[in-house]
Structure formats: C-alpha cells, structure tokens
Scaffold this active site. Structure first.
Site, short mmCIF file in Angstrom:
data_model
loop_
_atom_site.label_atom_id
_atom_site.label_comp_id
_atom_site.label_asym_id
_atom_site.label_seq_id
_atom_site.Cartn_x
_atom_site.Cartn_y
_atom_site.Cartn_z
N ASN A 11 -43.93 74.23 42.31
CA ASN A 11 -43.84 73.57 41.00
C ASN A 11 -43.01 72.30 41.20
O ASN A 11 -41.80 72.36 41.35
CB ASN A 11 -43.17 74.53 40.01
CG ASN A 11 -42.85 73.88 38.69
OD1 ASN A 11 -43.31 72.77 38.40
ND2 ASN A 11 -42.06 74.56 37.87
N TRP A 12 -43.70 71.17 41.19
CA TRP A 12 -43.02 69.90 41.50
C TRP A 12 -42.24 69.35 40.30
O TRP A 12 -41.54 68.35 40.43
CB TRP A 12 -44.02 68.86 42.01
CG TRP A 12 -44.66 69.23 43.32
CD1 TRP A 12 -44.43 70.35 44.06
CD2 TRP A 12 -45.64 68.48 44.05
NE1 TRP A 12 -45.19 70.34 45.20
CE2 TRP A 12 -45.94 69.20 45.22
CE3 TRP A 12 -46.29 67.26 43.82
CZ2 TRP A 12 -46.88 68.74 46.16
CZ3 TRP A 12 -47.23 66.80 44.76
CH2 TRP A 12 -47.50 67.54 45.91
N LYS A 13 -42.41 69.96 39.16
CA LYS A 13 -41.71 69.52 37.94
C LYS A 13 -41.91 68.01 37.74
O LYS A 13 -42.97 67.48 38.05
CB LYS A 13 -40.24 69.93 38.01
CG LYS A 13 -40.08 71.42 38.32
CD LYS A 13 -38.70 71.95 38.09
CE LYS A 13 -38.69 73.44 38.43
NZ LYS A 13 -37.41 74.08 38.17
N HIS A 97 -42.95 78.22 31.16
CA HIS A 97 -41.81 77.97 32.05
C HIS A 97 -40.54 77.83 31.21
O HIS A 97 -40.58 77.24 30.12
CB HIS A 97 -42.05 76.72 32.89
CG HIS A 97 -41.04 76.57 33.99
ND1 HIS A 97 -39.77 76.10 33.76
CD2 HIS A 97 -41.10 76.89 35.31
CE1 HIS A 97 -39.09 76.13 34.90
NE2 HIS A 97 -39.87 76.60 35.85
N GLU A 99 -38.15 75.90 31.35
CA GLU A 99 -37.79 74.52 30.97
C GLU A 99 -38.62 74.04 29.78
O GLU A 99 -38.15 73.24 28.98
CB GLU A 99 -37.95 73.60 32.20
CG GLU A 99 -36.82 73.84 33.21
CD GLU A 99 -37.18 73.55 34.65
OE1 GLU A 99 -38.20 72.89 34.91
OE2 GLU A 99 -36.43 74.02 35.53
N GLU A 169 -38.99 84.74 36.40
CA GLU A 169 -38.03 83.70 36.76
C GLU A 169 -36.77 83.86 35.92
O GLU A 169 -36.72 83.36 34.79
CB GLU A 169 -38.63 82.32 36.52
CG GLU A 169 -39.86 82.02 37.34
CD GLU A 169 -40.02 80.52 37.55
OE1 GLU A 169 -40.07 80.10 38.72
OE2 GLU A 169 -40.07 79.78 36.57
N GLY A 175 -33.02 76.53 39.78
CA GLY A 175 -32.37 75.27 40.12
C GLY A 175 -30.86 75.38 40.28
O GLY A 175 -30.15 74.38 40.33
N SER A 214 -34.64 79.56 42.70
CA SER A 214 -33.90 79.25 43.93
C SER A 214 -34.45 79.98 45.17
O SER A 214 -33.69 80.46 46.00
CB SER A 214 -32.40 79.53 43.77
OG SER A 214 -31.85 78.67 42.77
N GLY A 235 -39.52 75.78 43.09
CA GLY A 235 -39.26 74.46 42.52
C GLY A 235 -38.70 73.54 43.58
O GLY A 235 -39.44 72.95 44.39
N GLY A 236 -37.38 73.42 43.63
CA GLY A 236 -36.71 72.48 44.52
C GLY A 236 -37.20 72.50 45.96
O GLY A 236 -37.44 71.44 46.55
P1 PGA Z 1 -36.20 76.38 41.68
O1 PGA Z 1 -37.25 76.36 40.47
O2 PGA Z 1 -36.92 76.95 42.88
O3 PGA Z 1 -35.79 74.95 41.87
O4 PGA Z 1 -35.08 77.27 41.26
C1 PGA Z 1 -38.17 77.38 40.28
C2 PGA Z 1 -39.00 77.11 39.06
O5 PGA Z 1 -38.47 76.57 38.09
O6 PGA Z 1 -40.22 77.42 39.01
#
Ligand code: PGA
Length: 252
Positions: A11-13, A97, A99, A169, A175, A214, A235-236
């Site tokens: 997930n590149w956000k 998600h 966010e 999640e 993050g 994470s 994500g990251g």
């Molecule tokens: P993260 O994000 O790996 O940076 O914690 C995961 C996500 O939000 O899907």
C-alpha cells in the site's frame, strides 16, 4: 485443510509520482524470484495507476487501488468509482483503511457500501479492520473488530463470499514501528476466521486474512508462519524495492 495462497500487498499510500512509481515497479519486477508461491499486489496512488499498469503488463503482479467511492458514476466531484478502477487495470481495492476512517470519516456503513460497489464492478475488496490503542487497552479489541467485520460485510451476496479479502490492521501498529507480536495477531485473526464461519460459512476456510501494521523484512517470516495469517498489507516497507522484495521472499 484448504491451502490459502499468501498475498503480499504493498500500500503505497500518498507516495510516488508517476516516474517514481515506474522505477519502483521495475525494481520489484526485476527482483522477483522464479517459482514464487505468494501472490504480489501493489496499490499505487490513483495518478500512478496507469503508469504502473503499463509496467506490470505480462507479469504476475496484480494491481490494486487504495479506496473507491460507492457509486459507479455521477456528480461526485473528486471521487473515483470501482468501474473506473477496473478500467484502469485494478484487480483489488482496499476499503476501510484506518487512515480513511480517521482522516476522511469513513464509517462502517460507508465501508460496506464501498465493498459492495467494488464487488459489483467485478473487483476484489480488501476490507481493513482493527482496533485503536485505547480500544485495546480497554479490552475492546474483539468487540471492535467484530463490529467492523459484520457491518463491513453486511448484505454480502452469497455469490461473492469467496471473493473477499480481510486485513487485520491494529491502528496502533500502522506506521509506528510497533508490530503486533505473531501471537497477538494470530489470536485476533483466528477470532476473525471464527466470525467469518458464522457470516459466510465454508468460504471462511479459503478467505485470506492479511496482517498489516509495521511489517518489515525482520518480522515478516514469523508473522506469516501463523496459521491464520495469510499474507501482509505492507505500507512503509513497500516503498523501497529491497525491503518489499525481502518480505515477498519471506512469504516463500
Ligand atoms: P505500515 O502501514 O506498514 O507503514 O505500518 C500498513 C498499512 O497502513 O497498510
């Protein structure tokens, strides 16, 4: 026992211009090893979907989007519909998600409408659920997750049961560098599967339940070795090819 193919999803956000997205995609493709058993998906921002789709042509990596609106067309300025995402080459769409829930006010009802619209367009939704740190401390994790799951899957057509992917999640792990331990994640994910048995019967056995929060090359293998962790939403660590490729390798 049903074998579930692991899914490693990036997930590149809100990262990567078209040019950067092309470079990252090429690096991932170049680094993929033969005989990979896991499925790999990347979800770039909308503006880079076409560029990434072009790079992925003929490869086994699938394309996903990070969200979608619940109507297929109309006067909804700024919104993108599932039909448009199918047209752009997407196979998956992430919905719910944390966010989106936090910054854009997506309620369980909104997430449910999005999920149904995604299915309607022939795409596969990845439904994200997870508790905040306050909810965990108040021992409400299972309650919150159950509510998000039940409301997110409301009115799911019987014919679509096999097509849903769930991502657990925990919000406190996204993050933050704080990962759920494999046993913490397994406990909640086994609970999610038991609920799925009530909601979608036998399809629960083949439903993939991803873990997200994470995930790194260091913790991926131990998380993925848990019986109810069928992949990762990353994500990251998906923004750099070397860390993403290491996670893919950990999936086997
Ligand atoms: P993260 O994000 O790996 O940076 O914690 C995961 C996500 O939000 O899907």
């Amino acid at each position: 026992m049903i074998e579930r193919q692991l899914l490693i999803a990036g997930n590149w956000k809100m990262h990567k211009t078209q040019g950067e997205a092309r470079v990252l995609t090429r690096e991932i493709l170049r680094g993929l090893s033969y005989g990979l058993r896991a499925e790999v998906m990347v979800a770039p921002p909308y503006t880079a979907l076409a560029a990434v789709a072009a790079e992925l042509k003929g490869s086994t990596i699938t394309l996903g989007a990070q969200d979608a609106f619940w109507e297929q067309q109309g006067a909804y300025t700024g919104a993108i519909s599932p039909v448009m995402l199918a047209d752009a080459g997407c196979h998956y769409v992430i919905v719910g998600h944390s966010e989106r829930r936090q910054h854009f006010g997506d309620s369980n009802r909104d997430v449910n409408r999005k999920l149904l619209a995604v299915l309607d367009a022939g795409l596969t939704p990845i439904l994200c659920i997870g508790e905040t740190i306050e909810e965990r401390q108040a021992e409400k994790t299972l309650l919150v997750v159950a509510e998000q799951l039940k409301e997110g899957l409301a009115q799911l057509p019987a014919g679509s049961r096999e097509r849903v992917v769930i991502a657990y999640e925990p919000v406190w792990a996204i993050g933050t560098g704080l990962t759920a331990t494999p046993s913490q994640a397994q406990e909640v994910q086994a609970f999610i599967r038991s609920l799925l048995r009530e909601l979608i019967d036998q399809a629960a056995e083949s439903t993939r339940i991803l873990y997200g929060g994470s995930v790194t090359p260091d913790n991926a293998a131990s998380l993925l070795s848990q019986p109810d962790i069928d992949g990762a939403l990353v994500g990251g660590a998906s923004l750099k090819s070397d860390s993403f490729l290491k996670i893919i390798t950990a999936a086997g």
